[in-house]
Design a protein around this motif. Structure first.
Motif, PDB file in Angstrom:
ATOM      1  N   UNK A   1       0.815  -1.210   0.000  1.00 42.16           N
ATOM      2  CA  UNK A   1       0.000   0.000   0.000  1.00 42.16           C
ATOM      3  C   UNK A   1       0.848   1.259   0.000  1.00 42.16           C
ATOM      4  N   UNK A   2       0.185   2.400  -0.101  1.00 37.24           N
ATOM      5  CA  UNK A   2       0.874   3.692  -0.145  1.00 37.24           C
ATOM      6  C   UNK A   2       1.662   3.946   1.136  1.00 37.24           C
ATOM      7  N   UNK A   3       2.744   4.681   0.978  1.00 42.31           N
ATOM      8  CA  UNK A   3       3.571   5.076   2.115  1.00 42.31           C
ATOM      9  C   UNK A   3       3.588   6.599   2.235  1.00 42.31           C
ATOM     10  N   UNK A   4       4.301   7.081   3.237  1.00 46.52           N
ATOM     11  CA  UNK A   4       4.369   8.525   3.476  1.00 46.52           C
ATOM     12  C   UNK A   4       4.923   9.287   2.284  1.00 46.52           C
ATOM     13  N   UNK A   5       5.810   8.665   1.527  1.00 50.21           N
ATOM     14  CA  UNK A   5       6.410   9.342   0.371  1.00 50.21           C
ATOM     15  C   UNK A   5       5.494   9.344  -0.845  1.00 50.21           C
ATOM     16  N   UNK A   6       4.451   8.531  -0.819  1.00 49.22           N
ATOM     17  CA  UNK A   6       3.569   8.395  -1.976  1.00 49.22           C
ATOM     18  C   UNK A   6       2.371   9.343  -1.958  1.00 49.22           C
ATOM     19  N   UNK A   7       2.003   9.823  -0.790  1.00 51.72           N
ATOM     20  CA  UNK A   7       0.726  10.517  -0.613  1.00 51.72           C
ATOM     21  C   UNK A   7       0.920  12.031  -0.689  1.00 51.72           C
ATOM     22  N   UNK A   8       0.173  12.677  -1.545  1.00 55.28           N
ATOM     23  CA  UNK A   8       0.221  14.136  -1.661  1.00 55.28           C
ATOM     24  C   UNK A   8      -0.394  14.795  -0.433  1.00 55.28           C
TER      25      UNK A   8
END
Length: 222
Positions: free
Chosen positions: A61-68
């Protein structure tokens, strides 16, 4: 314009949730002849005020670096449940009675005032906190919330060191569809009720991190 800080303080000795049992540790290094300090920190990323991403409960799943940042910032509405007591399971009925009308893309901030009352009183803060029932979390997403924030310990299963991933249900309900979960806010009583306010959540852009310490704040025009 006034900035309203909605973030809890933490530091050396602050405990993580009981499910992990890891206190914050900080070691500082110094050089002379004047003053110079650099510190390293060991902590669970889910200690104190923090934001959770899908990797917390979804493989790959998405990580802190992936989420705008705009996924967790925008117009927010406070849902005032400050009347509920310790160990109360927040239900859809509670939300129906207290929530102003939500619209697609709103941020829902659940106010119980628990962090204002009990933060620092460990382990009581975790073990007696109001928490969210699964159908209440679904209620918020069904009405369009893109992010949900709690000023309490929302996941009752995480009180126990032996909980299983399948019991991590509030996180799954919020994070699996792509919403953002924000934990351990404070000072929500400083925000107007029933009025949308500009709300911001920021975090370190850390690769592979399923969660991150966060700074929460809102802007008021007076």
């Amino acid at each position: 314009m006034r900035i309203v800080d909605l973030t809890l303080p933490f530091g050396p000795g602050t405990p993580s949730p009981p499910s992990a049992g890891i206190d914050v540790k900080m070691e500082s290094f110094h050089k002379g002849p004047g003053f110079w300090q650099a510190s390293k920190v060991e902590m669970l990323l889910h200690t104190g005020s923090h934001v959770d991403f899908a990797r917390h409960c979804v493989r790959n799943g998405e990580t802190a670096a992936d989420v705008a940042l705009d996924r967790a910032s925008g117009e927010a509405l406070v849902i005032d449940l400050s009347h509920v007591g310790p160990d109360h399971g927040i239900s859809p009925q509670d939300l129906e009675l207290a929530a102003p009308p939500l619209r697609e893309g709103d941020i829902a901030l659940i106010r119980t005032d628990w962090s204002d009352q009990a933060w620092g009183d460990f382990p009581r803060y975790f073990l007696e906190s109001p928490y969210c029932e699964p159908d209440a979390a679904q209620w918020l997403l069904d009405r369009g919330a893109k992010a949900v924030g709690f000023d309490c310990f929302s996941e009752v299963a995480a009180r126990r060191p032996d909980f299983t991933s399948e019991e991590f249900i509030i996180h799954k309900i919020v994070l699996e569809p792509g919403a953002i979960l924000m934990q351990h806010l404070t000072n929500l009583s400083a925000l107007p009720q029933g009025v949308r306010v500009p709300f911001y959540c920021t975090w370190p852009k850390m690769a592979e991190a399923e969660g991150a310490p966060a700074r929460f704040f809102a802007l008021l025009d007076h």
